[in-house]
Design an enzyme around this catalytic site. Structure first.
Site, PDB file in Angstrom:
ATOM      1  N   THR A  88     -47.816  10.540  14.304  1.00 12.83           N
ATOM      2  CA  THR A  88     -48.345  11.080  13.054  1.00 12.83           C
ATOM      3  C   THR A  88     -47.701  12.424  12.726  1.00 12.83           C
ATOM      4  O   THR A  88     -47.480  13.238  13.617  1.00 12.83           O
ATOM      5  CB  THR A  88     -49.861  11.306  13.203  1.00 12.83           C
ATOM      6  N   ARG A 131     -57.009  -1.801  11.753  1.00 14.42           N
ATOM      7  CA  ARG A 131     -57.325  -0.599  12.538  1.00 14.42           C
ATOM      8  C   ARG A 131     -56.965   0.645  11.749  1.00 14.42           C
ATOM      9  O   ARG A 131     -55.906   0.744  11.145  1.00 14.42           O
ATOM     10  CB  ARG A 131     -56.562  -0.604  13.847  1.00 14.42           C
ATOM     11  N   VAL A 132     -57.868   1.616  11.752  1.00 13.51           N
ATOM     12  CA  VAL A 132     -57.628   2.917  11.127  1.00 13.51           C
ATOM     13  C   VAL A 132     -57.932   3.995  12.155  1.00 13.51           C
ATOM     14  O   VAL A 132     -58.989   3.956  12.795  1.00 13.51           O
ATOM     15  CB  VAL A 132     -58.512   3.120   9.882  1.00 13.51           C
ATOM     16  N   GLY A 133     -57.013   4.916  12.318  1.00  8.53           N
ATOM     17  CA  GLY A 133     -57.215   6.005  13.256  1.00  8.53           C
ATOM     18  C   GLY A 133     -57.789   7.238  12.581  1.00  8.53           C
ATOM     19  O   GLY A 133     -58.472   7.152  11.554  1.00  8.53           O
ATOM     20  N   ASP A 134     -57.470   8.381  13.124  1.00  6.30           N
ATOM     21  CA  ASP A 134     -58.040   9.634  12.614  1.00  6.30           C
ATOM     22  C   ASP A 134     -57.293  10.189  11.419  1.00  6.30           C
ATOM     23  O   ASP A 134     -57.843  10.997  10.664  1.00  6.30           O
ATOM     24  CB  ASP A 134     -58.049  10.692  13.725  1.00  6.30           C
ATOM     25  N   THR A 192     -52.843  14.728  16.284  1.00  2.00           N
ATOM     26  CA  THR A 192     -51.897  13.644  16.485  1.00  2.00           C
ATOM     27  C   THR A 192     -52.240  12.947  17.789  1.00  2.00           C
ATOM     28  O   THR A 192     -52.892  13.522  18.651  1.00  2.00           O
ATOM     29  CB  THR A 192     -50.450  14.181  16.510  1.00  2.00           C
ATOM     30  N   GLY A 193     -51.817  11.705  17.916  1.00  3.66           N
ATOM     31  CA  GLY A 193     -52.101  10.972  19.146  1.00  3.66           C
ATOM     32  C   GLY A 193     -53.081   9.837  18.908  1.00  3.66           C
ATOM     33  O   GLY A 193     -53.179   9.299  17.811  1.00  3.66           O
ATOM     34  N   GLY A 195     -56.009   8.268  17.802  1.00  7.22           N
ATOM     35  CA  GLY A 195     -56.987   8.734  16.830  1.00  7.22           C
ATOM     36  C   GLY A 195     -58.425   8.435  17.169  1.00  7.22           C
ATOM     37  O   GLY A 195     -59.333   9.165  16.759  1.00  7.22           O
TER      38      GLY A 195
END
Length: 353
Positions: free
Chosen positions: A213, A241-244, A264-265, A267
């Site tokens: 990210t 899928r949705v991360g942060d 980052t990373g 999420g």
């Protein structure tokens, strides 16, 4: 007689305690006020990972002319979004396990306005769609087909984001179909089996192929803050899928009185602690940026020490005084800084393990 003496002693002790509490409160209030004081005339931009340097250059073109931080961060992250050699942001991003490239992004300005898109397909510049969500709708987030419909209605062109290189990597992954978050997984994707012709030391973690990210925060010459975050998400993730990254308070948070932070990373772990908001709130309490980022990382470790050893998460923060800092779980996270005093320098983030 003794009762009166005890009463006078109690009142004296209570008064002394109140005075100490009042002094501590005044000191804490003064520290917070000092942290809020902006530094005008000293614009600065910071961003995650090695490719943040190119993004910073684009942002700086706006900041050095006295432009708004919001315009700068949008212009900055559009650079990696359009980079065909970057397989974790925008065009050429690695697809999900079904072979579909889905993008997440959010943006936040100095007034607390925010816009976001998640699971957006067929549009390279997810960050610009997110900005339009912020400016043209009463909403904060649009997702999936609704986000695409909104983008097309506002002049964006539908395109194929799955490049031959990313498709080849996906097909190689399908041979084993192993789904597991891996530290700096984007580096490990650059192997001979995935299309590289030979081993290259630049592919190691922490170097130019260490992609993830991009989060960017900036302060303009007026002392105002804005931030942006954009990604194609975890490689070969479950569809949907949705991360942060598109979640305000997790992947990005801006409070123009205090500071801004991004992450980052992996999420999922950032969402669980509302990471970027946590970092900003710690800065509100007087923490310097690096210490605030470290505290957020510490909380991830405390939640699940064994999992924390196997994943990567990093935080990056900037306060109103122009001070910045970062902290991450594992070695290999870098961030870029550009200002009048710092010549687009790449810095290795301090790490827990």
């Amino acid at each position: 007689m003794n009762n009166n003496k005890n009463r006078r002693s109690f009142l004296k002790t209570a008064a002394l305690g109140a005075a100490v509490f009042s002094l501590d409160s005044v000191t804490a209030t003064a520290a917070r006020a000092q942290a809020k004081a902006p530094v005008k005339g000293k614009p600065i931009v910071i961003s995650t990972w090695d490719f943040g340097r190119a993004a910073n250059e684009a942002a700086w073109e706006i900041l050095k002319k006295g432009g708004r931080a919001l315009d700068a961060v949008e212009a900055g992250v559009r650079v990696p979004e359009a980079d065909p050699n970057n397989h974790t942001v925008g065009y050429s991003g690695f697809p999900d396990r079904d072979g579909r490239v889905t993008l997440d992004a959010c943006i936040m300005d100095e007034h607390g306005n925010a816009g976001s898109v998640a699971a957006l397909e067929h549009v390279t510049h997810a960050i610009s769609v997110a900005r339009l969500v912020m400016e043209k709708t009463p909403h904060v987030m649009l997702v999936g087909d609704g986000a695409l419909q909104f983008a097309l209605a506002n002049g964006f062109q539908k395109e194929n984001l799955l490049t031959p290189e990313a498709e080849k990597a996906w097909k190689e992954w399908l041979k084993t179909s192993e789904y597991k978050p891996v530290i700096n997984i984007e580096n490990k994707s650059y192997t001979p089996a995935n299309g590289a012709t030979a081993f290259n030391p630049l592919m190691l973690p922490g170097n130019v192929y260490n992609h993830d990210t991009i989060g960017m925060v900036a302060m303009d010459a007026e002392g105002n803050l804005s931030g942006a975050c954009t990604t194609s998400g975890m490689a070969f993730k479950l569809h949907g899928r949705v991360g942060d990254s598109p979640i305000i308070g997790a992947g990005l948070y801006v409070d123009n009185e205090i500071g801004a932070a991004t992450s980052t990373g992996v999420g999922e772990e950032v969402i669980k602690i509302v990471g970027s908001h946590l970092v900003v709130e710690l800065m509100r309490q007087g923490y310097p940026p690096e210490k605030a980022c470290k505290e957020a990382v510490d909380r991830i470790v405390k939640r699940s020490p064994s999992k924390a050893k196997e994943i990567q998460v990093g935080f990056l923060a900037l306060n109103k005084k122009g001070q910045y800092g970062a902290y991450c779980l594992q070695k290999g996270f870098s961030y870029a800084v550009l200002s009048k005093d710092v010549n687009n320098t790449l810095i290795d983030g301090k790490h827990y393990f």
